[in-house]
Each structure stands twice: as structure tokens, then as C-alpha cells.
Design an enzyme around this catalytic site. Structure first.
Site, PDB file in Angstrom:
ATOM      1  N   HIS A 159       1.825   4.366  -2.946  1.00  0.00           N
ATOM      2  CA  HIS A 159       1.887   5.824  -2.764  1.00  0.00           C
ATOM      3  C   HIS A 159       3.243   6.360  -3.213  1.00  0.00           C
ATOM      4  O   HIS A 159       3.332   7.332  -3.959  1.00  0.00           O
ATOM      5  CB  HIS A 159       1.760   6.184  -1.274  1.00  0.00           C
ATOM      6  CG  HIS A 159       0.382   6.086  -0.701  1.00  0.00           C
ATOM      7  ND1 HIS A 159      -0.704   6.691  -1.256  1.00  0.00           N
ATOM      8  CD2 HIS A 159      -0.065   5.480   0.427  1.00  0.00           C
ATOM      9  CE1 HIS A 159      -1.772   6.446  -0.506  1.00  0.00           C
ATOM     10  NE2 HIS A 159      -1.408   5.713   0.520  1.00  0.00           N
ATOM     11  N   HIS A 197       0.842  -1.195   0.000  1.00  0.00           N
ATOM     12  CA  HIS A 197       0.000   0.000   0.000  1.00  0.00           C
ATOM     13  C   HIS A 197       0.892   1.265   0.000  1.00  0.00           C
ATOM     14  O   HIS A 197       0.715   2.168  -0.812  1.00  0.00           O
ATOM     15  CB  HIS A 197      -0.902  -0.059   1.246  1.00  0.00           C
ATOM     16  CG  HIS A 197      -1.720   1.158   1.506  1.00  0.00           C
ATOM     17  ND1 HIS A 197      -3.093   1.135   1.457  1.00  0.00           N
ATOM     18  CD2 HIS A 197      -1.395   2.424   1.842  1.00  0.00           C
ATOM     19  CE1 HIS A 197      -3.555   2.336   1.742  1.00  0.00           C
ATOM     20  NE2 HIS A 197      -2.554   3.140   1.981  1.00  0.00           N
ATOM     21  N   GLU A 198       1.884   1.258   0.887  1.00  0.00           N
ATOM     22  CA  GLU A 198       2.769   2.431   0.978  1.00  0.00           C
ATOM     23  C   GLU A 198       3.650   2.561  -0.264  1.00  0.00           C
ATOM     24  O   GLU A 198       3.901   3.664  -0.741  1.00  0.00           O
ATOM     25  CB  GLU A 198       3.652   2.350   2.228  1.00  0.00           C
ATOM     26  CG  GLU A 198       2.891   2.474   3.540  1.00  0.00           C
ATOM     27  CD  GLU A 198       2.003   3.703   3.598  1.00  0.00           C
ATOM     28  OE1 GLU A 198       2.379   4.764   3.052  1.00  0.00           O
ATOM     29  OE2 GLU A 198       0.905   3.598   4.167  1.00  0.00           O
TER      30      GLU A 198
HETATM   31 ZN   LIG Z   1      -2.419   5.174   2.271  1.00  0.00          ZN
END
Ligand SMILES: [Zn+2]
Length: 381
Positions: A71, A67-68
């Protein structure tokens, strides 16, 4: 973040683990091994439950990391430098060193994290009731929660950033958008807290505490993210040279504290002075350093004994910006820092002077940021 261990590097981005994450790993493994897996899949050996639980917890960590990474990689692709990714008790943060320059980039960077989590829905489930499927089912459930939770429009959660990018696009002002998104975030946080209180007294004490805790976390993050963005945008581009006191009082190192107080501090109304020895800066002396020495010893104790020596001082240069220097002051809990250029002291920057600078700017009605997009530290959860 202090207390973080570097565990490796992916695509040139350093990955850190904060100690609080290790605590969560243990708690999670225990609760899965004695709760979740035995309840959903009864009749297996204790060893199986523990191994499955540990693997599931570690893979949840991989999910948060993915998830990170989503980003961070999108941010980097859009020209925003990424410092590192840190995993901690509430998940992860990508430390992206600049605010995005336009709402479109903000939107993309924010939305890709939850999308990545929701994509884990596609994990292959075969219905074989094997340990592998138990783990995959657990990951699917937690990743949906991760995706949905992060889409709550409570700034600085991803959903709040998405909201901010939309308001930013419509209003054209990043600061207005930040304020609006932060207020929305605080309202949602209060709703969580109220719901938590209601649950506490009606349905379940534990769920109530848990929801209230999430609400409290959202509230404090929304408030600190808002003030961080506001402060950074006010201080943005302002250099130490613009706000420093260019003529700080200097005092000799070999006089006594009594002389220092009588000759320099009291008549001049000083709170601090640079300490010099043979034209060299050797330290800084402040009111609190003097207060640390009992008054009846002021006649015998020298300034050089009571001062903070140069090697324990952090010095800054006139070119550094306040957005760099303020966290330094806050982190070290000091009120002033000597400003040094090519080894020569050229001034002192103090909290008082920074506050005064802000007051003057507000008084003149010029507290608009020099530029919204530079020199800011942005954290994306
Ligand atoms: Zn996030």
C-alpha cells in the site's frame, strides 16, 4: 498511535509496533503450538512445535508488513506522502497523509495490499512434511485469509476502498462515494454480527463470538472512518484565523478568583479568558479551573494559581488548519486553545466557535469542501 514502538525503517518509511500486537504474537504462538501444528502434524517434539509456532507467527507479521508496504509504496509512487506503518492487534495500518486525488490512485493503492497477500499462494510447497513446509503451509493459508478478508467491500477495509473508488469514478464525488461505501460497510458489519449471533446459538459459541467481534470492529471502523473523512472534508483548508475569537477577554494574573468571577466572568458571560502579566501571556483560565477551587477560597486564591500556565498550554498559530487543530483538542480533551503569532496572543480558538462556524456554513448551504484532496489523514488497513 500512542503505545507504539519504532522497530526500524524500510524504504524511508518508519515501522512501528503497537503493544497490542505483542499480545497477539503471544496468543498466536500459544494457540499454534498447542492447537494447529500438533493437530496437523502429530508426533513431533514439544520444542519443535513451539519453535515452529514462534517462527510462523513472526512470519505472519512479516506478511502483514509486506501487505502494508505494498500500500505505502504504491501510495508514495502516486505522490501521496506516507508517514509510517503501524502493526497492531488487527493487522497493520499505513498512515498515508493525504486522500488520493483521483479514484484511479485510490483503486491502485487499495487493491495492491490484498493482491500482495494473495501472491503468497505461490509459496513453494514440496510435500516433504518438514517444519519448513509446515510453516509455509500455515503462511499460505493465513495470507489467503488476509487477502480475502481485506477484499470484503466494507469501508475502510481495502475492498471498501476499492468500492469507494469505483463509486467515486462513476459519481464524480468523493464524499458521496465515501458515504455509500461506509453504508455498505455498516450493512456488512451487521450481517457479520447477525451471523455471529446465529452461530453462537446453533453451531459454535466461540465462532459466534469471533464473528460478532469482527462485525463490531467493522461497524465501528466504518462509522469512524466515515465521520473522519466527512469532518476532514468540511474543515479542509479552514484556518484557525477564520474561526478564532480575535478579541478574547484578557484578565490580570494577580486578582483573586472572586474578583475574576464578579468583574469578568459573570457580567461578560465568559467561559474562559487569557491571563496576562505585564503585557505577557502567562496562561488561560476557564470555568472548570475555577470550579476546581472550593468556593469559600475564591477570595484568597489568585488567578495565577488556578490558571493553566503557558508552559502547560498548547498554542496554535492562525495559519494552522482545523484538520490539524481538532485532533489536538480531542487528544488533550480541551475546549479552547490560545492562538499565538510571533509570541503575541492574537486570539482563542474554541470548540463552541468551531461548532458555530459549521452551523453558519450549513445555514448558508455552503458546507461543500474547499478541496477534497488536501490535508487529510488517511488510514489504509
Ligand atoms: Zn490493506
Amino acid at each position: 498511535m500512542p503505545g507504539s514502538l519504532r522497530i526500524g525503517k524500510i524504504a524511508g518509511i518508519d515501522i512501528y509496533i503497537h503493544v497490542s500486537w505483542i499480545i497477539i504474537l503471544v496468543l498466536l504462538t500459544v494457540s499454534l503450538a498447542i492447537g494447529w501444528f500438533p493437530q496437523l502434524y502429530p508426533g513431533q517434539s514439544t520444542a519443535t512445535y513451539w519453535i515452529v509456532s514462534l517462527i510462523a507467527a513472526l512470519l505472519l507479521f512479516v506478511s502483514v508488513l509486506l501487505h502494508e508496504l505494498a500500500h505505502s509504496l504504491v501510495a508514495r509512487r502516486r505522490g501521496l506522502p506516507v508517514k509510517n506503518i503501524t502493526l497492531f492487534i488487527f493487522g497493520g495500518v499505513s498512515n498515508i497523509e493525504q486522500e488520493p486525488k483521483d479514484p484511479g490512485i485510490e483503486f491502485q493503492v487499495a487493491v495492491v495490499g490484498p493482491l500482495t497477500s494473495l501472491l503468497m499462494l505461490q509459496l513453494p510447497l514440496q510435500g516433504t512434511n518438514s517444519p519448513l513446509e509446515e510453516i509455509l503451509y500455515y503462511l499460505a493459508v493465513t495470507n489467503i485469509l488476509l487477502g480475502v478478508f481485506n477484499l470484503i467491500p466494507a469501508f475502510p477495509l481495502d475492498g471498501g476502498r476499492v468500492l469507494r473508488s469505483i463509486i467515486w469514478k462513476i459519481s464524480g464525488s468523493m464524499r458521496q462515494a465515501t458515504r455509500a461505501a461506509s453504508i455498505t460497510g455498516q450493512v456488512i458489519a451487521y450481517l457479520f454480527i447477525l451471523l455471529g449471533i446465529w452461530l453462537f446459538f446453533t453451531v459454535s459459541i466461540l465462532d459466534g463470538i469471533w464473528l460478532g467481534f469482527i462485525g463490531w470492529f467493522l461497524l465501528s471502523s466504518a462509522q469512524s472512518a466515515n465521520s473522519q473523512v466527512m469532518l476532514a472534508s468540511v474543515f479542509n483548508g479552514v484556518t484557525v484565523g477564520e474561526v478564532m475569537n480575535p478579541k478574547p477577554t484578557t484578565v490580570p494574573a494577580n486578582i483573586s478568583l472572586q474578583q475574576l468571577v464578579d468583574v469578568y466572568f459573570l457580567p461578560g458571560g465568559l467561559r474562559y479568558a487569557l491571563v496576562m502579566q505585564a503585557d505577557q501571556l502567562v496562561g488561560l483560565i476557564t470555568l472548570s479551573d475555577i470550579r476546581h477551587i472550593p468556593r469559600d477560597q475564591w477570595g484568597q486564591v489568585s488567578v495565577s494559581y488556578a490558571m493553566i500556565p503557558l508552559e502547560r498550554l498548547h498554542v496554535v498559530s492562525p495559519q494552522q488548519t482545523l484538520s490539524d487543530v481538532l485532533p489536538l483538542m480531542a487528544g488533550r480533551d480541551v475546549n479552547q486553545l490560545p492562538v499565538v503569532q510571533n509570541g503575541t496572543p492574537v486570539g482563542i480558538v474554541s470548540r463552541d466557535a468551531i461548532v458555530q462556524y459549521l452551523e453558519v456554513r450549513r445555514g448558508l448551504g455552503v458546507d461543500t469542501p474547499k478541496s477534497d484532496a488536501q490535508n487529510q489523514l488517511r488510514k489504509t488497513a
